[in-house]
Scaffold this active site. Structure first.
Site, mmCIF file in Angstrom:
data_model
loop_
_atom_site.group_PDB
_atom_site.id
_atom_site.type_symbol
_atom_site.label_atom_id
_atom_site.label_comp_id
_atom_site.label_asym_id
_atom_site.label_seq_id
_atom_site.Cartn_x
_atom_site.Cartn_y
_atom_site.Cartn_z
ATOM 1 C CE1 TYR A 33 40.617 41.570 41.477
ATOM 2 C CE2 TYR A 33 38.747 41.230 42.580
ATOM 3 C CZ TYR A 33 39.842 40.890 41.932
ATOM 4 O OH TYR A 33 39.771 39.447 41.257
ATOM 5 N NE ARG A 52 43.900 39.776 48.613
ATOM 6 C CZ ARG A 52 43.133 38.788 48.393
ATOM 7 N NH1 ARG A 52 43.666 37.544 48.444
ATOM 8 N NH2 ARG A 52 42.124 38.864 48.249
ATOM 9 N NE ARG A 100 45.394 55.153 26.462
ATOM 10 C CZ ARG A 100 46.583 54.414 26.079
ATOM 11 N NH1 ARG A 100 47.557 55.047 25.919
ATOM 12 N NH2 ARG A 100 46.512 52.858 26.286
ATOM 13 C CG HIS A 102 52.001 53.836 28.486
ATOM 14 N ND1 HIS A 102 51.274 54.447 27.477
ATOM 15 C CD2 HIS A 102 51.689 52.421 28.210
ATOM 16 C CE1 HIS A 102 50.937 53.535 26.727
ATOM 17 N NE2 HIS A 102 51.181 52.493 26.920
ATOM 18 C CE LYS A 148 40.815 39.930 45.229
ATOM 19 N NZ LYS A 148 40.584 38.865 44.283
ATOM 20 C CD GLU A 181 46.004 32.277 41.688
ATOM 21 O OE1 GLU A 181 45.540 32.181 42.766
ATOM 22 O OE2 GLU A 181 46.996 33.082 41.370
ATOM 23 C CG LEU A 206 45.259 36.528 45.339
ATOM 24 C CD1 LEU A 206 45.945 37.929 44.815
ATOM 25 C CD2 LEU A 206 43.780 36.636 45.223
HETATM 26 N N1 PDD Z 1 38.979 36.116 43.803
HETATM 27 N N2 PDD Z 1 43.260 33.329 43.358
HETATM 28 C C1 PDD Z 1 42.677 34.247 42.493
HETATM 29 C C2 PDD Z 1 43.213 34.466 41.259
HETATM 30 C C3 PDD Z 1 41.488 35.218 42.998
HETATM 31 O O1 PDD Z 1 40.940 36.048 42.241
HETATM 32 C C4 PDD Z 1 40.893 34.947 44.151
HETATM 33 C C5 PDD Z 1 39.783 35.457 44.752
HETATM 34 C C6 PDD Z 1 41.676 33.883 44.930
HETATM 35 C C7 PDD Z 1 41.028 33.591 46.475
HETATM 36 O O2 PDD Z 1 41.467 34.659 47.269
HETATM 37 P P1 PDD Z 1 40.518 35.003 48.526
HETATM 38 O O3 PDD Z 1 40.574 33.799 49.445
HETATM 39 O O4 PDD Z 1 41.264 36.166 49.147
HETATM 40 O O5 PDD Z 1 39.181 35.426 48.142
HETATM 41 C C8 PDD Z 1 42.638 33.139 44.494
HETATM 42 C C9 PDD Z 1 37.669 36.922 43.967
HETATM 43 C C10 PDD Z 1 36.922 36.258 45.157
HETATM 44 C C11 PDD Z 1 37.235 37.552 42.819
HETATM 45 O O6 PDD Z 1 38.035 37.889 41.866
HETATM 46 O O7 PDD Z 1 36.064 37.674 42.697
#
Ligand code: PDD
Length: 286
Positions: A33, A52, A100, A102, A148, A181, A206
């Site tokens: 996403y 990304r 389904r 894997h 992501k 993070e 991330l």
């Molecule tokens: N989240 N780290 C994680 C685990 C994240 O899910 C996000 C972003 C960030 C910051 O990334 P960015 O600056 O690219 O938004 C860091 C989004 C906003 C979400 O899951 O809603």
């Protein structure tokens, strides 16, 4: 006003927008996403999030569903149809729908979903003006947090722990006691000597797009920065602690696990970085 979602080429009323029960996003969290901040109806940090997305898809061998230009049209149209001026637009791309198994299915088109959500900008401004609380929890995520993916259960549990503690964010901590993070944000400190620090992206985190934009602003502002991990103890001793994300911009944290950071109010560095980030992101939004 009724909300609208985009699903596989069709704009549908939000309440009626569905994907198949055998969608691999639902069955296996086999999807990725992206989240763009919407400012004045336009998308912030557009290219960074798009790059990304392409990287996440490529790393997982999911087909790129459409060109960046076509996707931009869909994202903007979803924002327009939902009349979002300030808010977020979300994109999910899964490996698609298949019986389904894997292993990857053959000849299956990815599922593409776009939704947009309004946010009250005054709420974010208030939170940033007052500062917000954070807690810590062990980082129990997998080894590819640079991708992501929609597999967010550890992040969900961490954010829920924050919610139950009355905190805004939960910072995740590795086995060495170092902060990786936030559950949906990147974490930063201004250390006791006044130097900015954030964990390097060679680690299992991330690669935040807001983080990358803020790094450039830090350079432009002539501030000292080190990309090196910091511990929970260092965060508690820091002059300032803050997080960055498309959904938070730059958000000052004023306490960690109940301990005040600095004098318990948002610090000058985070406050300034928020201001310059917002100014630039708004100016460059498309
Ligand atoms: N989240 N780290 C994680 C685990 C994240 O899910 C996000 C972003 C960030 C910051 O990334 P960015 O600056 O690219 O938004 C860091 C989004 C906003 C979400 O899951 O809603």
């Amino acid at each position: 006003m009724s909300r609208v979602a985009y699903v596989n080429g069709v704009y549908r009323p939000h309440g009626e927008a569905v994907v198949h029960i055998e969608d691999r996003g639902f069955q296996f969290a086999d999807g990725v996403y992206e989240v763009w901040s919407v400012m004045d109806g336009r998308l912030a940090d557009f290219d960074g999030h798009m790059a990304r997305l392409h990287r996440s898809l490529t790393e997982l061998g999911i087909e790129i569903p459409m060109s960046a230009a076509a996707l931009a049209v869909v994202l903007k149209e979803t924002v327009r149809r939902n009349r979002v001026l300030d808010g977020l637009v979300y994109l999910q791309v899964t490996r698609g729908t298949a019986s389904r198994d894997h292993a990857f299915p053959v000849d299956v088109a990815p599922t593409v979903v776009v939704t947009a959500k309004r946010l009250d900008p005054a709420k974010g401004r208030r939170a940033a003006g007052n500062g917000v609380a954070a807690i810590t929890r062990p980082d129990i995520r997998w080894g590819r947090c640079d991708i992501k993916t929609v597999g967010l259960l550890p992040n969900v549990l961490a954010k829920q722990a924050a919610r139950e503690s009355g905190a805004y964010e939960c910072l995740l901590v590795d086995e060495l006691g170092l902060i990786t993070e936030g559950s949906s944000t990147n974490a930063w400190i201004v250390d006791e000597h006044g130097k900015l620090r954030t964990r390097d992206t060679q680690a299992n985190i991330l690669r935040g797009i807001t983080r990358a934009a803020v790094l450039k602003l830090i350079e432009a502002e002539g501030l000292e920065l080190e990309e090196r991990a910091f511990s929970v103890e260092e965060a508690k001793r820091a002059r300032e602690l803050f997080v960055t994300a498309a959904s938070a911009f730059v958000m000052p944290l004023i306490s960690l696990d109940g301990a005040w950071i600095g004098d318990g109010t948002p610090g000058p560095v985070a406050t300034r970085l928020r201001e310059v980030y917002l100014e630039q992101a708004r100016r460059e939004a498309i």
